[in-house]
Scaffold this active site. Structure first.
Site, PDB file in Angstrom:
ATOM      1  N   SER A   1       0.771  -0.988   0.476  1.00  0.00           N
ATOM      2  CA  SER A   1      -0.096  -0.113  -0.589  1.00  0.00           C
ATOM      3  C   SER A   1       1.120   1.749   0.144  1.00  0.00           C
ATOM      4  O   SER A   1       0.481   2.765  -0.316  1.00  0.00           O
ATOM      5  CB  SER A   1      -0.703  -0.270   1.283  1.00  0.00           C
ATOM      6  OG  SER A   1      -0.200   0.165   2.836  1.00  0.00           O
TER       7      SER A   1
ATOM      8  N   GLU B   1      -6.555  -1.179  -6.362  1.00  0.00           N
ATOM      9  CA  GLU B   1      -5.752  -0.191  -7.229  1.00  0.00           C
ATOM     10  C   GLU B   1      -4.321  -1.234  -7.849  1.00  0.00           C
ATOM     11  O   GLU B   1      -3.858  -1.709  -7.295  1.00  0.00           O
ATOM     12  CB  GLU B   1      -4.691   0.912  -6.548  1.00  0.00           C
ATOM     13  CG  GLU B   1      -5.492   1.794  -5.217  1.00  0.00           C
ATOM     14  CD  GLU B   1      -5.140   2.284  -4.065  1.00  0.00           C
ATOM     15  OE1 GLU B   1      -5.344   3.491  -4.074  1.00  0.00           O
ATOM     16  OE2 GLU B   1      -4.609   2.295  -3.420  1.00  0.00           O
TER      17      GLU B   1
ATOM     18  N   HIS C   1      -3.555  -3.528  -5.311  1.00  0.00           N
ATOM     19  CA  HIS C   1      -3.393  -3.093  -3.796  1.00  0.00           C
ATOM     20  C   HIS C   1      -4.562  -3.424  -3.338  1.00  0.00           C
ATOM     21  O   HIS C   1      -5.599  -3.054  -4.253  1.00  0.00           O
ATOM     22  CB  HIS C   1      -3.612  -1.800  -3.873  1.00  0.00           C
ATOM     23  CG  HIS C   1      -3.912  -1.094  -1.984  1.00  0.00           C
ATOM     24  ND1 HIS C   1      -3.577   0.254  -2.058  1.00  0.00           N
ATOM     25  CD2 HIS C   1      -3.598  -1.868  -1.488  1.00  0.00           C
ATOM     26  CE1 HIS C   1      -3.697   0.428  -0.452  1.00  0.00           C
ATOM     27  NE2 HIS C   1      -3.771  -1.122  -0.228  1.00  0.00           N
TER      28      HIS C   1
ATOM     29  N   ASN D   1      -4.581   5.902   0.095  1.00  0.00           N
ATOM     30  CA  ASN D   1      -3.596   6.661   0.720  1.00  0.00           C
ATOM     31  C   ASN D   1      -3.090   8.287   0.316  1.00  0.00           C
ATOM     32  O   ASN D   1      -2.526   8.614   1.505  1.00  0.00           O
ATOM     33  CB  ASN D   1      -2.493   5.501   1.404  1.00  0.00           C
ATOM     34  CG  ASN D   1      -2.637   4.376   2.176  1.00  0.00           C
ATOM     35  OD1 ASN D   1      -4.209   4.321   2.353  1.00  0.00           O
ATOM     36  ND2 ASN D   1      -2.086   3.237   2.187  1.00  0.00           N
TER      37      ASN D   1
END
Length: 594
Positions: free
Chosen positions: A428, A461, A449, A499
């Site tokens: 991540s 992702e 991800h 993130n």
């Protein structure tokens, strides 16, 4: 029966927000004086109230007599003199200081000495507006959220000059309206918008840099964080010009580069592409004020010539933790023969047992039949060595978030896996290309991800490095479709989409507490009630783990070298003290020992 306080209320400005506030007040039994210099705006406000109350009658939430009473309590005027008898005036004119100042100056000469003047601003200085009147102790901010009838949060904003009695009076009013008021001090954005607009600005900058498409950015935040709207769609709803004004005020106060409006906001504003109200902003809509999206030049199109992926029948998952078992379950449920490989037979068997427990819970909840459970478990083959992955068409690595560990594993996989196998990492925050370069097949390495819990979360992702080949990228996207997941494309940089947008927002929330501006409970409530977030930032930080959050924020800070991304000292201190969140029994809050 005693007459309730603040019975007669004037609302100055009958745009969307002023109309919504008038609706709430009239339904709550207040006499509402709606004021707007535009006759058409006044007509629209009255028509809106007529329509909303008619819907309430049709759905049984209001009688016809009650509807007539509501409509009789709302009167519209074009002149500020109509506010003379009001006990409270709520100003919601355009977000321009000169305009608001003129309104307050005139009201100051018209209303009774005891009348409270409230501004609906979310960006401009309440203190400055108050200081320009002869009654600064009776001037405050009263910030409703859009749509006002539905949103529960109201921020009651005090300047250093505001009398506590005025704050108490409007706080009581907000409670009687069925709202959840929080009291805050005067700084741009207050709590909710102070956190929200930094996040929106970063999303705009991400789009402007062509890091990801507008559709993928919005889908990532909706599916990865459970938000009701993606950031670019939300900017269109708020108004691109309004967002730019708020960010200008935030940046003037903070000097934080994260608050400096992304140039695309100015470009869209200057071009008149201000969002839904103009019919076009980041997206294109069916009409000015419309909500239905219509295709435009940026809309994704099916490319018949796109590269086809490689066939995938057998999948390997490397790892034995929560993410590894969750990902293996996802593949097995979707019909893939799945090898779950770990460093020992015991770890692999324990990971399969975790899948069995998850499937059993799904059966009890009616989400899976017993036959589907048995078929899923039958497709999972636990193994205690990486050599068991030799025949896999796709291998997904889900070991510890440590680059040295991952690089060593990819080097091992390179020698074990067959030619043409696609190797994916679930990292991540670490560079995917570093994993790719540990192999002799960097074209076959990609980021994949998943989000936790993998069986429930729809987002994946798909991270493409500068070395990733078209076939490997296409293979992962096709596999995501077979899994029932929603893939979003992004490039190999720290944080990817979710993130990179989420953790600066969380970090700014910590700074807000660190600065003693608002409490944990106030900030969590503001973001849930005012932003529609499923969890407040401190609830989320304690669930994620403060050590994990700090590590991600450190990675973002190292990657982008932006001072605004430097982790908040309060977060660092809590981690140093071993207060890591729910898993240790204490983070920002205390919990029963795990």
């Amino acid at each position: 029966m005693d007459r309730p306080p603040l019975q007669t209320i004037a609302v100055v400005g009958l745009g969307t927000m002023g109309t919504g506030i008038s609706d709430i007040l009239a339904r709550a039994g207040r006499e509402v004086i709606g004021i707007d210099t535009s006759e058409s705006a006044a007509r629209r406000a009255l028509r809106s109230l007529e329509n909303s109350t008619a819907r309430s009658v049709a759905t049984g939430r209001m009688s016809e007599d009650e509807r007539r009473g509501v409509l009789s309590r709302f009167r519209t005027f074009r002149d500020l003199h109509a506010a003379a008898e009001a006990e409270l005036v709520i100003e919601v004119v355009p977000e321009e200081y000169d305009t608001k100042c003129r309104v307050f100056a005139e009201l100051d000469t018209l209303v009774k000495p005891q009348t409270i003047l409230a501004t609906g601003t979310n960006a401009l200085s309440v203190t400055r507006l108050a200081a320009d009147t002869d009654r600064p102790e009776r001037v405050l901010g009263l910030h409703f959220f859009n749509p006002a009838p539905a949103m529960k949060l109201v921020e009651v904003v005090s300047s250093v000059l505001t009398a506590p009695q005025a704050v108490a009076a409007v706080t009581r009013l907000a409670e009687e309206l069925g709202k959840s008021p929080i009291s805050v001090g005067d700084r741009p954005g207050f709590v909710a918008d102070g956190l929200l607009f930094g996040y929106l600005n970063q999303a705009a900058a991400m789009y402007e840099s062509k890091y990801a498409t507008r559709e993928d950015i919005d889908a990532a935040m909706r599916l990865g964080c459970g938000l009701p709207m993606g950031p670019l769609a939300l900017l269109d709803l708020i108004g691109v010009d309004t967002a730019r004004t708020v960010l200008d005020a935030l940046h003037a106060e903070s000097g934080d580069r994260l608050h400096a409006p992304a140039p695309v906001l100015r470009q869209l504003s200057d071009a008149g592409l201000t969002g839904r109200k103009a019919g076009r902003g980041f997206y294109t809509y069916d009409s000015p004020g419309g909500a239905e999206l219509v295709p435009d030049a940026q809309s994704p199109a099916e490319d018949a010539a796109a590269t086809a992926g490689r066939p995938v029948a057998r999948v390997g998952v490397a790892g034995s933790g929560t993410m590894a078992s969750g990902i293996a379950e996802v593949f097995a449920r979707a019909g893939f023969a799945t090898v779950l490989a770990a460093r020992s037979e015991e770890k692999a068997e324990a990971a399969k047992a975790a899948i069995a427990s998850s499937c059993e819970r799904a059966v009890r909840k009616g989400r899976m039949s017993a036959a589907e459970r048995d078929a899923t478990l039958g497709r999972v083959s636990p193994a205690g060595s990486w050599e068991s992955l030799a025949e896999a068409d796709l291998v997904v690595e889900a070991v510890a978030e440590d680059l040295d560990v991952k690089r060593a594993l990819f080097a091992r996989l390179d020698g074990v896996c067959k030619e043409g196998a696609v190797l994916a990492t679930t990292t991540s925050s670490l560079p995917v290309v570093a994993c790719a370069r540990a192999t002799g097949r960097p074209r076959d390495v990609v980021g994949m991800h998943f989000f936790n819990p993998a069986p429930a979360m729809k987002l994946v992702e798909v991270v493409r490095t500068v070395l990733t080949g078209d076939e490997a990228h296409a293979t992962v996207r096709e596999v995501c479709a077979r899994l029932g997941k929603h893939p979003v494309d992004c490039q190999d940089r720290a944080g990817f989409i979710v993130n990179a947008l989420l953790f600066p927002y969380l970090n700014n929330a910590v700074k807000m507490v660190q600065d003693h501006y608002a409490s944990l409970d106030e900030i969590d409530a503001a973001m849930k009630l005012g932003g529609g977030y499923p969890m407040g930032p401190f609830e989320l930080l304690d669930v994620v783990g403060l050590d994990v959050s700090l590590a991600i924020e450190q990675v973002l800070h190292r990657e982008f070298r932006d001072p605004g991304l430097q982790p908040a000292p309060l977060l660092e201190h809590l981690v140093a003290a071993g207060c890591l969140g729910r898993k240790t029994g204490r983070g920002f809050r205390e919990y029963a020992r795990p």
